[in-house]
Structure formats: C-alpha cells, structure tokens
Enzyme design. Structure first.
Site, PDB file in Angstrom:
ATOM      1  N   LEU A  38       0.836  -1.195   0.000  1.00 28.21           N
ATOM      2  CA  LEU A  38       0.000   0.000   0.000  1.00 28.21           C
ATOM      3  C   LEU A  38       0.877   1.252   0.000  1.00 28.21           C
ATOM      4  O   LEU A  38       2.071   1.191   0.250  1.00 28.21           O
ATOM      5  CB  LEU A  38      -0.916  -0.010   1.218  1.00 28.21           C
ATOM      6  CG  LEU A  38      -1.845  -1.226   1.379  1.00 28.21           C
ATOM      7  CD1 LEU A  38      -2.682  -1.086   2.652  1.00 28.21           C
ATOM      8  CD2 LEU A  38      -2.749  -1.390   0.165  1.00 28.21           C
ATOM      9  N   ILE A 184      11.477  16.854  -9.078  1.00 28.85           N
ATOM     10  CA  ILE A 184      11.960  15.469  -9.083  1.00 28.85           C
ATOM     11  C   ILE A 184      13.375  15.388  -9.640  1.00 28.85           C
ATOM     12  O   ILE A 184      14.270  14.769  -9.052  1.00 28.85           O
ATOM     13  CB  ILE A 184      10.999  14.566  -9.888  1.00 28.85           C
ATOM     14  CG1 ILE A 184       9.631  14.515  -9.208  1.00 28.85           C
ATOM     15  CG2 ILE A 184      11.564  13.157 -10.020  1.00 28.85           C
ATOM     16  CD1 ILE A 184       8.537  13.875 -10.062  1.00 28.85           C
ATOM     17  N   ASP A 312      -3.729  12.925  -8.061  1.00 28.52           N
ATOM     18  CA  ASP A 312      -3.041  13.185  -9.323  1.00 28.52           C
ATOM     19  C   ASP A 312      -3.890  12.890 -10.549  1.00 28.52           C
ATOM     20  O   ASP A 312      -3.587  13.365 -11.645  1.00 28.52           O
ATOM     21  CB  ASP A 312      -1.760  12.334  -9.417  1.00 28.52           C
ATOM     22  CG  ASP A 312      -0.667  12.800  -8.470  1.00 28.52           C
ATOM     23  OD1 ASP A 312      -0.918  13.738  -7.683  1.00 28.52           O
ATOM     24  OD2 ASP A 312       0.442  12.230  -8.518  1.00 28.52           O
ATOM     25  N   LEU A 319       0.418  16.668  -5.896  1.00 28.12           N
ATOM     26  CA  LEU A 319       1.074  16.697  -4.591  1.00 28.12           C
ATOM     27  C   LEU A 319       0.368  15.727  -3.650  1.00 28.12           C
ATOM     28  O   LEU A 319      -0.866  15.672  -3.615  1.00 28.12           O
ATOM     29  CB  LEU A 319       1.007  18.112  -3.991  1.00 28.12           C
ATOM     30  CG  LEU A 319       1.704  19.220  -4.786  1.00 28.12           C
ATOM     31  CD1 LEU A 319       1.322  20.588  -4.237  1.00 28.12           C
ATOM     32  CD2 LEU A 319       3.222  19.033  -4.746  1.00 28.12           C
ATOM     33  N   ALA A 320       1.150  14.987  -2.863  1.00 29.39           N
ATOM     34  CA  ALA A 320       0.574  14.008  -1.940  1.00 29.39           C
ATOM     35  C   ALA A 320      -0.384  14.682  -0.957  1.00 29.39           C
ATOM     36  O   ALA A 320      -1.468  14.158  -0.676  1.00 29.39           O
ATOM     37  CB  ALA A 320       1.689  13.286  -1.188  1.00 29.39           C
ATOM     38  N   HIS A 444      14.281  32.790  19.353  1.00 29.14           N
ATOM     39  CA  HIS A 444      15.617  33.138  18.862  1.00 29.14           C
ATOM     40  C   HIS A 444      16.648  32.211  19.500  1.00 29.14           C
ATOM     41  O   HIS A 444      16.604  31.998  20.713  1.00 29.14           O
ATOM     42  CB  HIS A 444      15.950  34.589  19.223  1.00 29.14           C
ATOM     43  CG  HIS A 444      17.362  34.969  18.890  1.00 29.14           C
ATOM     44  ND1 HIS A 444      17.772  35.205  17.600  1.00 29.14           N
ATOM     45  CD2 HIS A 444      18.452  35.116  19.687  1.00 29.14           C
ATOM     46  CE1 HIS A 444      19.064  35.504  17.610  1.00 29.14           C
ATOM     47  NE2 HIS A 444      19.503  35.459  18.874  1.00 29.14           N
TER      48      HIS A 444
END
Length: 466
Positions: A38, A184, A312, A319-320, A444
């Site tokens: 998966l 990529i 997709d 994008l995931a 900071h």
C-alpha cells in the site's frame, strides 16, 4: 458478493486517507491496490524514498565537506556504500508502508490486492491472484499518476531511466544527465551530485522550477552552479540515444543551435501523467478529459453521481498532501458534511538543500492579475541560526496587498523551508496581514525569524536585522 458504502481504487496518500476518514465516519469501506504494498507512488517510489536518499547523501556531503570545520575528525577515507544507502531507503519505505497496513486493520478497512476496474457504476472487478467482484454504493478513484515521457525517448529503465529506477541504481553514475529542471529531477540530481556524479540538467523553460516564483529559481540556480551542476535552460531535447553504456542527448538551445550531451545515465523527469490504465472508466460512464484526467466538478464528483475522483488523476498540482485533503473532502461530503479546500493555500515544496517552499501567489501572477502589492525580503545569512548551522543560502519573501496588508504569497528558500512554510499557510488561512506575522514573537535563534523579518520588511520596510 461483498457490498460496501465506499470503495477506493488506489492506496496512495489520497486513497488511504480517504479510506481512513470514510471508516471514521461510519462507512463500510474497501480499498483496492494493484501492487503488493500500500502507499502508492509517494510511499513506495516517490516522496518517502527520495527523502531518505536526500538525507543519506546530505550526511555524506557534510562528513566530506563540513565535519572538519565543526571540529569532527574522521580517520581514513570517507566512502559511500551505495548498496547500504539503498537498503536503508528500502527499510524506511517498508516501515512506512507497513504502517499503512496497520491503519487499514485498525480502521477495519477491507484491503483487496489486484487491479480494480469498473464493471458498471456500482460494481468493481478485482483481478489479482483470483478474480473477485464487489459492489459499492460510492466509489472514489485515486489511481494517481505515472512518470511522463517524451514520445521519441525509449526508456530502457537501465541507462535511460525514470525516477522509479533512479531510486535503486546499483552504481553511482559518472555523469548523470537530467532532463527536466523541476522538483523530481533536481532532488535526484542533487543526491547523485553529492555522491560524486557529474550532473547536467537540461530544462525546456527559461529557468529551473519554472512554476515557482522567479526569485526562488534564481537563488536555486546560483546554489546549484556553486555545487558545479551544469545547468542548461531554454534547451529543447530532440533525441536520446543509448550506445552501450553511453547515453547521448541532443537538444536545441535558445539560438536554435544543436548541442550534444554525453553521460552514462539519463534521468527523464519531465513531469507526470494521470494514470487510468485498466480502470475501464467507460464501463461506468465516467468521462475523462483530453489530458487523460478524470473530469470532476467542484465537489470532486464525476459526471456519474456516485463516483468521485481525487489526487493526481484529477486537475491541479500533483502533490501528496493535496490528494490527502481531497480524500478527506470527499469522505466528509459523502457523510453530509460541508468541507472546504482552498487550493491557493496548498504549499509546494522542493526538497533540495536548501529547501524551496511556497504558498499563495507569485510575483509574476500578481503582476499579471494587476494586483497592487508590496514585497518584503530577508536573507537567511543574516540569521544567527543560519550562521551556527552554516546554512547561509536563501531568503524569505512576503508579498502583501498594498492597501490591506493581507498576505498574498510567501516564498522561501533555505534550511528547513519545507517545515517553515506551514506558519505561512496558517497565517494565510486566517487571512493574516504582514503586520500580524511581524508582531508574533519568534523564538531566537531560529530559521523562522526570517519570516518575521520579511513580514517586517513588507510592513513599511521595518526589518530589524538588515
């Protein structure tokens, strides 16, 4: 025959998250995956393995170039064990995909191994070790994408490879040619450049990461040239040919002159295409666009009212995390809720080092739309935290509406930008002004102080540390 409230075809980040959310909302849920594990592209041959190799190669580069300056001395030569590096990458993948198996069991989601295809709008045939059929009141198509190719390139998957093969090479290339200057190609190019490969990048557009803000592109270009990448933009590849262990790439430069590149490996990373092979969408009456995407409305519903599509395989950025949001959106829609997704606030990240991250509008988009805006920018090298870690490259830029001061876009390149961008997303989700961010106390020393300073710079040019 088993019947379900929801069946999901594809188990990538969109699919498995949709399954979990459907189960949480009380729906009887099934997920169908044609591969043996998966997680889809992201977990198996994308986001997770590439980040594992980026981290490993970053450690190696630090050991070779920076440890001595930190007072760390390593006796003898520092060597790369590529086999172990790839093995560790695979262990990370196995652990992550195993985690998805656990989540399916925990949420009582039935998992089917095999190729899922529509018999009709409410029945799905699953061809695996055996052929099964299930009935589903609703179906979510989450079949993802595959690497694109150019029509004249013969991908032999040995010397001329996609990102999938580049994640498991058995040797470090002497000279890796990367076709495509997007996320990529640059990420995998950086992995092998760190390990000693000569790397040549060929990009059709006039700059690297062409979909992102031009300022980010210029800074990343500077960083990559410093690392001795050969960067060739405005080049149109015409042919890719393998002769034995050599790959020859021919391209036309912006003057129309033919240029030849020779290497021992070529990575073709020219984007990704929606993947619907074997889905048999027409049997359910589901329409595809001329680009091969599943056509959906604003509810991610196809033209067949009980079938939805996400990730997709539909329009938008590949994008995931976009797929995950869409998976939750559809699950909650099916449950009668009123979810929302603001696509303008889905961040984009390139996991090179320095990392590149952005959310909202680019300067180019604001100019094109005629929006009056102001800009504030702060260099990472002005931060104490950056000097301490020797990560001096990069900047943060805040774009805000000239009249209202509402933040319209945030663009950053620098150490941990992938994590820092979340603060900008939160701020913009609540329609924060640049002054709002500038008045928030930031610890900071941290890298995120750069966002505060950039917001100050956008608010009447009030940055404190430059």
């Amino acid at each position: 025959m088993n019947s379900y409230d929801v069946a999901i075809i594809g188990s990538g980040p969109g699919g498995y998250v949709a399954a979990i959310r459907c189960a949480q909302l009380g729906m009887k849920t099934a997920i169908i995956e044609k591969y043996s594990t998966l997680g889809g592209t992201c977990l198996n041959v994308g986001c997770i393995p590439s980040k594992a190799l980026l981290d490993s190669s970053h450690h190696y580069e630090d050991a070779v170039k920076h440890f001595e300056e930190h007072g760390i001395e390593i006796p003898g030569d520092i060597k790369v064990n590529l086999k172990q590096m790839i093995s560790r990458k695979q262990a990370v993948v196995d652990q992550t995909t195993g985690g998805i198996d656990f989540l399916m069991k925990k949420n009582k989601i039935d998992v089917y191994q095999g190729l899922g295809s529509f018999k009709d709008a409410t029945h799905i045939t699953i061809k695996g070790e055996k052929t099964e059929e299930i009935e589903a009141k609703h179906t979510i198509i989450a079949t993802g994408s595959k690497p694109s190719n150019l029509p004249f390139i013969d991908l032999d998957k040995e010397r001329i490879v996609t990102s999938t093969e580049a994640l498991k090479l058995e040797e470090i290339p002497k000279h890796l040619i990367v076709i495509g200057g997007g996320a990529i190609g640059l990420e995998l190019g950086q992995v092998y450049r760190r390990l000693g490969s000569e790397v040549t990048v060929i990009e059709y557009m006039d700059r690297l990461i062409p979909t992102m803000d031009a300022g980010l592109s210029r800074e990343l270009n500077k960083v990559f040239k410093k690392a001795k990448f050969s960067i060739n933009v405005s080049h149109q590849v015409k042919s890719v040919e393998r002769k034995g262990d050599e790959v020859i790439v021919k391209a036309d430069n912006k003057k129309g002159e033919e240029v030849e590149f020779k290497g021992d490996y070529c990575l073709v990373s020219v984007g990704r295409r929606p993947y619907t092979d074997g889905l048999n969408a027409e049997a359910a009456g589901v329409k595809l666009t001329d680009r091969g995407q599943v056509e959906v409305n604003e509810h991610l519903q196809t033209n067949v009212k009980n079938i939805y599509a996400i990730g997709d395989v539909v329009k938008g950025a590949m994008l995931a995390h976009k797929a995950e949001e869409e998976g939750v959106f559809v699950a909650e829609t099916l449950a009668g809720q009123k979810p929302h997704i603001n696509y303008n606030l889905i961040p984009g990240v390139v996991y090179t080092w320095p990392e590149v991250a952005a959310v909202g509008k680019t300067e180019e988009e604001l100019k094109e739309a005629g929006v009056a805006y102001k800009s504030g920018q702060f260099p990472m090298r002005a931060l104490g935290r950056s000097r301490a870690s020797m990560d001096l490259d990069g900047f943060v830029k805040v774009l805000a509406d000239k009249q209202t001061d509402e933040i319209l876009g945030v663009h950053m390149i620098g150490a941990r930008a992938a994590d820092m961008i979340a603060e900008a997303v939160v701020g913009m989700e609540f329609r924060a002004s640049a002054e709002d961010i500038s008045r928030i106390s930031h610890a900071h020393p941290t890298y995120t102080e750069a966002l505060k300073e950039a917001a100050l710079a956008a608010t009447d040019d009030r940055a404190l540390h430059i």
